[in-house]
Design an enzyme around this catalytic site. Structure first.
Site, PDB file in Angstrom:
ATOM      1  N   ASP A 282     -13.342 -14.299  48.292  1.00 20.02           N
ATOM      2  CA  ASP A 282     -14.117 -15.509  48.015  1.00 20.02           C
ATOM      3  C   ASP A 282     -15.565 -15.180  47.688  1.00 20.02           C
ATOM      4  OD1 ASP A 282     -14.462 -18.237  47.701  1.00 20.02           O
ATOM      5  OD2 ASP A 282     -13.528 -18.747  49.620  1.00 20.02           O
TER       6      ASP A 282
ATOM      7  N   ASP B 236     -11.097 -25.596  44.166  1.00 24.03           N
ATOM      8  CA  ASP B 236     -10.928 -25.901  45.588  1.00 24.03           C
ATOM      9  C   ASP B 236     -10.234 -27.234  45.827  1.00 24.03           C
ATOM     10  OD1 ASP B 236     -11.832 -23.645  46.841  1.00 24.03           O
ATOM     11  OD2 ASP B 236     -13.842 -24.394  47.248  1.00 24.03           O
TER      12      ASP B 236
END
Length: 737
Positions: free
Chosen positions: A462, A520
């Site tokens: 990430d 997301d």
């Protein structure tokens, strides 16, 4: 068809051809070479014809202009009379007048043919002590790649301002398409007219960003997915960038890309060189789908998942724990989730954020990459063993480029934190300076220790904030080096690139990873558009898409199970939902969906991605057609209420017109009656995944259950569409007789 540079071309003229694309380069004389043509294939041209073409392309000399014909070179500058955005800028300290940059006047040294359809063009400015080499390649798929390398041949530092790739487009390319967006709403298309001036998109995020222009397309006005000539460029770089289109009042129109360098960011010592990121460009006579038809096969030819064709091209079904448990990690809870995942056919279990020392929320502990001894007194071994016992592989979330100020790492090494001491935090975190050799070595050592101790098949990597300072060039280069070293040491390791969703999806990071997290958001309504446009450039097997809970974490919108399943089918499928809270009926449906997905996966991850050009923006038809044309899967999606009571027919693009296909509704789990309105439940308490329709009777072919027609009829005439309610999707499978 594949072609090589013409052997009988006059000295200095080159004609590269591949897959319906031609590029003609005029490198006669000593001037920087000129691209005479980049676009539709010109066919076989003999040497005399090439010379006539190149000579005929020399324009008139207009009034109130330079006294020779203005020609746009590979590296246009003021020295050539080009007053648009220059191809190269910079200066050498102490040699130019105060406040005045060096005025580079490059001249051609040599052109070398380096294999089929590949050229190296060497230019130099002896007075400025600078040389530039340009690599130009037209791949077998018709993808054009261009890169410059500038070398400082002087005795003092050369301060590089910019080094950009500029490509010509014809005057008929009068409309521009690129993209913008924000967190959880990436890849929003925007169009504008290419008028006089510059349309410039600049990113200073230290990553492409959620508003990344992504793919910049110039085309004939009104171009769509299946229609119109288009020319597109993409910069294969994960740091700061600029991408632009320019139409000069002098007549030329261009597309350009380059790394966006901050003032003083790149000083080249004597003898040093800087290579630009690759500019990836493509021409299509058949709209955006035509671009995908070039770009996807090219990416698949070198893609990381293709390293082992038998195992790694089929992306496993993932269950990621983030929206299932967030930071609430404990072995009993996660064990139950593992067992539920195995029950429905999940193939990989990924433990997301919250596993390392002191990480109880998003405000602390980034950088302390040790398994938390309180939550995991025996380490992750008991969880990993359970994952393996039920037949799944194990993946782990990391964010190696970041650090929390409330962490042992930041306390011990504040000098490893990028930026000033009081600089802004973002998501309560700062950036770890990977350009610092000690910080780089620490991260590499910690990741290596985890990979050595645990059988980790997959890292979800990430990157949750912009840099907001420091050198994006240095940081991005270090990230590439770190990923490359890990892959070299652990060749079976798979990596997903996530950047708070889709903020780092580009062809610079893609050769180093196996998957990208597209966004997301798991809201299927948002995902339809995000996946639609991300997939123009990136093949679907890279695009992570998950089945989330009924009510989306990011939007609060509630969607039907069928709509969520249909949306997550087209890509690298997974689940991000606490399956221990799902009903027995829901689990049965999900198991059926995974069974269908794994059956269709070879097609979904190798076929041609196609889209119908819709007359109603509320209704979309997209699909994947097998490379040999033998089968296809399509989704008919209602994003909102239609414009008319009876929508346009379903016209299936990409089929073999001479073949005959049987079209059937595709069941993705649970009972389905393709001609009836969904009631939300099926037999024995199993939820129905049939799309909700608002109609008194279904079209006749759907009531019959199937229809067989030629590809030409299905593409040109089509079939009557069911009357879907908003936020619903119907799936169809086509099989060639």
């Amino acid at each position: 068809m594949i072609h090589t540079p013409q052997a009988d071309a006059p000295t200095g003229l080159f004609h590269l051809r591949a897959a319906g694309t031609s590029l003609v380069l005029d490198a006669r004389g000593t001037a920087v070479p000129v691209i005479v043509h980049w676009g539709a294939d010109l066919g076989e041209l003999n040497g005399a014809e090439l010379a006539v073409l190149a000579d005929a392309a020399v324009p008139a000399v207009s009034p109130s202009s330079i006294d020779v014909p203005l020609r746009l070179s590979l590296l246009p500058t003021l020295a050539e009379g080009w007053s648009g955005r220059p191809g190269v800028t910079g200066f050498r300290r102490g040699t130019a007048a105060p406040g005045r940059p060096a005025e580079l006047a490059l001249r051609l040294d040599a052109v070398q043919s380096r294999g089929a359809r590949t050229l190296r063009i060497d230019t130099a400015d002896a007075g400025a002590s600078v040389s530039v080499s340009t690599d130009l390649e037209l791949t077998v798929e018709g993808v054009l790649r261009v890169r410059h390398t500038l070398t400082n041949t002087g005795d003092t530092d050369f301060e590089l301002g910019s080094l950009d790739v500029t490509l010509p487009v014809p005057d008929r390319a009068g409309e521009l398409l690129d993209f913008t967006g924000l967190w959880s709403h990436e890849r929003r298309p925007q169009r504008t007219t290419l008028a006089h001036g510059v349309w410039s998109r600049e990113s200073r995020h230290g990553r492409p960003g959620h508003d990344d222009p992504f793919l910049s397309v110039a085309g004939v006005p009104g171009f769509g997915f299946r229609r119109g000539e288009v020319w597109a460029v993409h910069l294969a770089w994960s740091g700061d960038k600029r991408v632009w289109a320019e139409r000069s009042a002098l007549g030329a129109a261009t597309l350009g890309t380059g790394e966006l360098l901050a003032p003083g960011e790149l000083a080249l010592p004597a003898g040093a060189a800087y290579a630009t990121p690759w500019t990836v460009a493509a021409y299509s006579a058949a709209g955006l789908d035509g671009l995908s038809a070039r770009l996807h096969p090219w990416i698949r030819s070198w893609a990381t998942p293709a390293a082992d064709a038998t195992a790694r091209t089929l992306r496993p079904v993932v269950l990621n724990t983030w929206e299932a448990v967030y930071f609430d990690h404990d072995l009993p809870t996660l064990t139950r989730l593992v067992e539920a995942a195995a029950q429905v056919g999940v193939e990989r279990f990924v433990l997301d954020d919250g596993w390392f020392t002191g990480r109880t929320d998003d405000r602390r502990a980034l950088g302390d990459w040790f398994v938390d001894p309180l939550t995991w007194p025996s380490g992750l071994h008991p969880l990993v063993e359970r994952v393996h016992t039920v037949g799944l592989s194990f993946g782990l979330w990391v964010e190696p480029e970041m650090v929390s100020l409330d962490s042992e790492l930041a306390h011990a090494h504040p000098d490893w934190v990028l930026g000033a001491a009081g600089a802004l935090e973002w998501r309560f975190q700062r950036v770890l300076d990977l350009g610092n050799p000690d910080a780089f070595a620490y991260v590499l050592a910690r990741l290596t220790a985890l990979l050595d101790e645990y059988p980790i098949a997959y890292l979800k990597w990430d990157h949750n904030r912009d840099l907001l300072g420091g050198s994006a060039h240095r940081q991005t280069s270090a990230v590439y080096r770190l990923l490359g070293m890990l892959r070299a040491a652990h060749p079976e390791l798979e990596i997903e690139s996530c950047a708070s969703g889709g903020a780092r999806i580009d062809l610079g990071i893609l050769p180093l990873v196996d998957r990208v997290w597209t966004s997301d958001t798991n809201d299927p309504l948002e995902r339809q558009q995000i996946q639609r446009y991300t997939g123009v450039l990136v093949p679907p097997e890279y695009l992570g898409g998950h089945l989330g809970a009924a009510t989306a974490h990011t939007t609060g919108r509630t969607a039907s199970l069928g709509f969520r399943l249909a949306t997550a089918l087209f890509g690298s499928a997974g689940i991000e939902w606490d399956l221990t809270r799902a009903s027995a009926g829901e689990l049965e449906v999900i198991a059926g969906w995974i069974a269908q997905y794994t059956r269709l996966r070879p097609l979904l991850h190798s076929g041609a991605v196609v889209h119908a050009d819709a007359s109603d923006p509320a209704l979309e038809l997209h699909g994947v057609v097998a490379a040999d044309g033998a089968s296809a899967v399509f989704a008919y999606v209602a994003l909102a209420a239609p414009r008319t009571a009876l929508p346009a027919p379903l016209r299936f693009p990409g089929l073999d017109p001479a073949a005959h296909y049987t079209v059937r509704p595709l069941t993705i789990g649970g009972p389905v009656d393709p001609g009836a309105e969904s009631s939300g439940a099926g037999e024995a308490g199993v939820p129905s995944v049939a799309p909700r329709v608002i109609q008194d009777a279904a079209p006749a072919w759907l009531r019959h259950g199937s229809v067989t027609l030629s590809g030409a009829v299905l593409t040109e005439v089509g079939l009557p569409a069911p009357l879907l309610a908003p936020e619903q999707a119907a799936l169809y499978e086509l099989t060639r007789l």
